[in-house]
Write a protein that holds these residues in place. Structure first.
Motif, PDB file in Angstrom:
ATOM      1  N   VAL A 134      41.970  65.578 106.378  1.00 17.15           N
ATOM      2  CA  VAL A 134      43.398  65.887 106.302  1.00 17.15           C
ATOM      3  C   VAL A 134      43.700  66.597 104.984  1.00 17.15           C
ATOM      4  O   VAL A 134      44.366  67.639 104.964  1.00 17.15           O
ATOM      5  N   ALA A 135      43.219  66.039 103.894  1.00 17.23           N
ATOM      6  CA  ALA A 135      43.419  66.677 102.587  1.00 17.23           C
ATOM      7  C   ALA A 135      42.760  68.049 102.541  1.00 17.23           C
ATOM      8  O   ALA A 135      43.305  68.997 101.956  1.00 17.23           O
ATOM      9  N   GLU A 136      41.590  68.183 103.184  1.00 20.22           N
ATOM     10  CA  GLU A 136      40.905  69.475 103.217  1.00 20.22           C
ATOM     11  C   GLU A 136      41.735  70.507 103.981  1.00 20.22           C
ATOM     12  O   GLU A 136      41.834  71.670 103.568  1.00 20.22           O
ATOM     13  N   TYR A 137      42.325  70.086 105.079  1.00 21.49           N
ATOM     14  CA  TYR A 137      43.179  70.981 105.866  1.00 21.49           C
ATOM     15  C   TYR A 137      44.380  71.453 105.043  1.00 21.49           C
ATOM     16  O   TYR A 137      44.700  72.645 105.017  1.00 21.49           O
ATOM     17  N   VAL A 138      45.006  70.518 104.338  1.00 17.80           N
ATOM     18  CA  VAL A 138      46.188  70.858 103.542  1.00 17.80           C
ATOM     19  C   VAL A 138      45.818  71.822 102.415  1.00 17.80           C
ATOM     20  O   VAL A 138      46.535  72.800 102.155  1.00 17.80           O
ATOM     21  N   ARG A 139      44.708  71.586 101.758  1.00 10.38           N
ATOM     22  CA  ARG A 139      44.271  72.485 100.685  1.00 10.38           C
ATOM     23  C   ARG A 139      44.013  73.890 101.245  1.00 10.38           C
ATOM     24  O   ARG A 139      44.381  74.892 100.622  1.00 10.38           O
ATOM     25  N   ALA A 140      43.409  73.949 102.407  1.00 12.04           N
ATOM     26  CA  ALA A 140      43.115  75.246 103.021  1.00 12.04           C
ATOM     27  C   ALA A 140      44.394  75.979 103.401  1.00 12.04           C
ATOM     28  O   ALA A 140      44.524  77.186 103.175  1.00 12.04           O
ATOM     29  N   VAL A 141      45.346  75.258 103.964  1.00 12.50           N
ATOM     30  CA  VAL A 141      46.612  75.855 104.360  1.00 12.50           C
ATOM     31  C   VAL A 141      47.401  76.341 103.148  1.00 12.50           C
ATOM     32  O   VAL A 141      48.048  77.392 103.192  1.00 12.50           O
ATOM     33  N   ALA A 142      47.362  75.567 102.073  1.00 10.60           N
ATOM     34  CA  ALA A 142      48.080  75.963 100.855  1.00 10.60           C
ATOM     35  C   ALA A 142      47.557  77.292 100.321  1.00 10.60           C
ATOM     36  O   ALA A 142      48.318  78.097  99.771  1.00 10.60           O
ATOM     37  N   LYS A 143      46.264  77.548 100.513  1.00 11.85           N
ATOM     38  CA  LYS A 143      45.666  78.808 100.058  1.00 11.85           C
ATOM     39  C   LYS A 143      45.891  79.930 101.065  1.00 11.85           C
ATOM     40  O   LYS A 143      46.027  81.094 100.692  1.00 11.85           O
ATOM     41  N   ASN A 144      45.914  79.549 102.341  1.00  8.18           N
ATOM     42  CA  ASN A 144      46.021  80.547 103.408  1.00  8.18           C
ATOM     43  C   ASN A 144      46.977  80.037 104.490  1.00  8.18           C
ATOM     44  O   ASN A 144      46.549  79.403 105.458  1.00  8.18           O
ATOM     45  N   PRO A 145      48.283  80.313 104.355  1.00  6.23           N
ATOM     46  CA  PRO A 145      49.279  79.782 105.294  1.00  6.23           C
ATOM     47  C   PRO A 145      49.050  80.186 106.754  1.00  6.23           C
ATOM     48  O   PRO A 145      49.532  79.511 107.658  1.00  6.23           O
ATOM     49  N   THR A 146      48.306  81.260 106.986  1.00  5.75           N
ATOM     50  CA  THR A 146      48.080  81.666 108.379  1.00  5.75           C
ATOM     51  C   THR A 146      47.292  80.612 109.150  1.00  5.75           C
ATOM     52  O   THR A 146      47.309  80.594 110.380  1.00  5.75           O
ATOM     53  N   LEU A 147      46.636  79.710 108.439  1.00  7.87           N
ATOM     54  CA  LEU A 147      45.882  78.642 109.098  1.00  7.87           C
ATOM     55  C   LEU A 147      46.801  77.641 109.800  1.00  7.87           C
ATOM     56  O   LEU A 147      46.333  76.797 110.562  1.00  7.87           O
ATOM     57  N   LEU A 148      48.103  77.756 109.548  1.00  7.16           N
ATOM     58  CA  LEU A 148      49.047  76.873 110.228  1.00  7.16           C
ATOM     59  C   LEU A 148      49.083  77.108 111.732  1.00  7.16           C
ATOM     60  O   LEU A 148      49.682  76.320 112.468  1.00  7.16           O
ATOM     61  N   VAL A 149      48.440  78.158 112.202  1.00  8.46           N
ATOM     62  CA  VAL A 149      48.343  78.359 113.655  1.00  8.46           C
ATOM     63  C   VAL A 149      47.602  77.191 114.306  1.00  8.46           C
ATOM     64  O   VAL A 149      47.750  76.937 115.504  1.00  8.46           O
ATOM     65  N   GLN A 150      46.817  76.461 113.518  1.00  7.43           N
ATOM     66  CA  GLN A 150      46.095  75.298 114.035  1.00  7.43           C
ATOM     67  C   GLN A 150      46.990  74.079 114.206  1.00  7.43           C
ATOM     68  O   GLN A 150      46.593  73.104 114.842  1.00  7.43           O
ATOM     69  N   ALA A 151      48.181  74.129 113.638  1.00  8.60           N
ATOM     70  CA  ALA A 151      49.028  72.945 113.575  1.00  8.60           C
ATOM     71  C   ALA A 151      49.396  72.385 114.949  1.00  8.60           C
ATOM     72  O   ALA A 151      49.623  71.187 115.100  1.00  8.60           O
ATOM     73  N   LEU A 152      49.477  73.246 115.957  1.00 11.10           N
ATOM     74  CA  LEU A 152      49.871  72.783 117.283  1.00 11.10           C
ATOM     75  C   LEU A 152      48.707  72.165 118.059  1.00 11.10           C
ATOM     76  O   LEU A 152      48.915  71.614 119.141  1.00 11.10           O
ATOM     77  N   ASP A 153      47.507  72.246 117.499  1.00 16.76           N
ATOM     78  CA  ASP A 153      46.372  71.604 118.156  1.00 16.76           C
ATOM     79  C   ASP A 153      46.511  70.086 118.087  1.00 16.76           C
ATOM     80  O   ASP A 153      47.217  69.550 117.230  1.00 16.76           O
ATOM     81  N   LEU A 154      45.862  69.423 119.000  1.00 18.43           N
ATOM     82  CA  LEU A 154      45.863  67.946 119.014  1.00 18.43           C
ATOM     83  C   LEU A 154      44.435  67.477 118.826  1.00 18.43           C
ATOM     84  O   LEU A 154      43.680  67.274 119.773  1.00 18.43           O
ATOM     85  N   ILE A 155      44.050  67.321 117.559  1.00 18.98           N
ATOM     86  CA  ILE A 155      42.689  66.912 117.208  1.00 18.98           C
ATOM     87  C   ILE A 155      42.689  65.417 116.948  1.00 18.98           C
ATOM     88  O   ILE A 155      43.316  64.935 116.000  1.00 18.98           O
ATOM     89  N   GLU A 156      42.004  64.666 117.785  1.00 18.11           N
ATOM     90  CA  GLU A 156      42.012  63.212 117.644  1.00 18.11           C
ATOM     91  C   GLU A 156      41.061  62.795 116.528  1.00 18.11           C
ATOM     92  O   GLU A 156      39.900  63.182 116.481  1.00 18.11           O
ATOM     93  N   GLN A 157      41.602  61.983 115.619  1.00 20.65           N
ATOM     94  CA  GLN A 157      40.809  61.494 114.495  1.00 20.65           C
ATOM     95  C   GLN A 157      39.946  60.317 114.927  1.00 20.65           C
ATOM     96  O   GLN A 157      40.350  59.496 115.755  1.00 20.65           O
ATOM     97  N   LYS A 158      38.788  60.240 114.353  1.00 19.39           N
ATOM     98  CA  LYS A 158      37.921  59.093 114.598  1.00 19.39           C
ATOM     99  C   LYS A 158      38.144  58.082 113.487  1.00 19.39           C
ATOM    100  O   LYS A 158      37.657  58.239 112.374  1.00 19.39           O
ATOM    101  N   LEU A 159      38.904  57.051 113.801  1.00 17.96           N
ATOM    102  CA  LEU A 159      39.260  56.061 112.777  1.00 17.96           C
ATOM    103  C   LEU A 159      38.495  54.765 113.011  1.00 17.96           C
ATOM    104  O   LEU A 159      38.176  54.425 114.142  1.00 17.96           O
TER     105      LEU A 159
END
Length: 322
Positions: free
Chosen positions: A297-322
């Motif tokens: 999650v933190a990795e995703y946020v860091r990547a988006v902060a550098k490259n906002p176009t990655l927000l296209v992934q936001a609508l995906d539903l990626i299930e976390q393995k908890l």
């Protein structure tokens, strides 16, 4: 002994969320150019919760004593479970806000909503002319939504307006506020348009420059002073990325459930922390807390902060393995 505030304790000590955001359907009667969920007339998810399943979720919300819920879409009034869910939640003391485009709120519906004593009915109005409003919300009739507001206010419902600012409507914002104040609308909310969903595809038409956003903010602040004794007027100054960066260390005390029962960490994050068809809300709340601690999650946020176009992934539903 001093009592800690929520800001000091975060969400760890909470046994249940304080807010339940429910995206009840992705189907919509409009096809708005900025829609963060890419909703529309043909956007029905095949695995949408049935009314019976939704009623079961309501009972869990009630049992968990979650004090406040919001029903949105898509267009929530198109969803078959809308009235049964709304009436059950209100009958059990849950505060509810409705987020609607207003196109389906006639006098009868307005009076029915008013009788339920909702926290608020929030209607989207993005211009004071049909030309502007119709460009924003394809297929919509401005007069129909304005009339919905009049019906709601007349019936005694707490009525609010949400205004999404884009390049071609920012000069009409103050006129909308003036009209709203005359009608008895309780609040007017606006802020930076979210770079997510359909907005990404149309950003060249709708995205504001920093200068345009700052100018709008100043004009909204002036209106807030003008109407301070009459209505609440608020400009939310943070972008979707600024909020996302903040939420990594400060998760909100809320759950966001999609229309198929999957619960996301946040609308702008693709990760799913639970599924009401597999987990109870109690379990999902604990999984939500753990979800924010996962390194991806933190990795995703860091990547988006550098490259906002990655927000296209936001609508995906990626299930976390908890």
């Amino acid at each position: 002994m001093a009592v800690k505030t929520l800001s000091e304790t975060g969400i760890e000590d909470l046994k249940s969320p304080l807010f339940f955001a429910w995206h009840v359907t992705n189907r919509c009667n409009l096809n708005c150019i900025h829609c963060l969920w890419e909703s529309g007339p043909h956007s029905i998810w095949p695995d949408e919760l049935t009314t019976e399943e939704a009623i079961g979720i309501c009972h869990q919300i009630i049992e968990q004593q979650i004090p406040y819920a919001a029903l949105s879409g898509g267009e929530p009034l198109l969803w078959p479970g809308f009235w049964p869910v709304l009436e059950l939640l209100r009958a059990n003391g849950i505060d509810v806000k409705i987020e609607t485009n207003g196109q389906l709120v006639d006098q009868k519906a307005a009076e029915r909503l008013a009788r339920l004593n909702l926290r608020s009915v929030q209607i989207s109005i993005d211009g004071i002319t049909q030309e502007t409003y119709g460009k924003m919300r394809s297929g919509a009739k401005l007069e129909r939504s304005l009339q919905a507001i009049k019906h709601l206010v007349a019936a005694g419902a707490v009525t609010e307006i949400v205004y999404v600012p884009v390049k071609f409507n920012i000069q009409e914002a103050e006129q909308v506020i003036d009209w709203a104040a005359e009608q008895g609308v309780r609040a007017f909310y606006t802020g930076k348009t979210m770079y997510i969903g359909r907005a990404v595809k149309n950003w060249d038409q709708i995205g504001l420059s920093d200068e345009e956003a700052d100018d709008l903010n100043k004009r909204i602040e002036a209106k807030a002073v003008q109407y301070r004794d009459k209505m609440t007027i608020l400009y939310y100054p943070y972008s979707i990325i600024e909020e996302l960066v903040y939420r990594v260390d400060n998760p909100a005390a809320s759950l966001l459930m999609m229309c198929n029962g999957k619960v996301k960490l946040l609308g702008s994050v693709p990760y799913v922390c639970g599924d009401v068809r597999k987990h109870s809300l109690d379990e999902i709340w604990e999984r939500y807390k753990e979800g924010w601690k996962q390194p991806e999650v933190a990795e995703y946020v860091r990547a988006v902060a550098k490259n906002p176009t990655l927000l296209v992934q936001a609508l995906d539903l990626i299930e976390q393995k908890l």
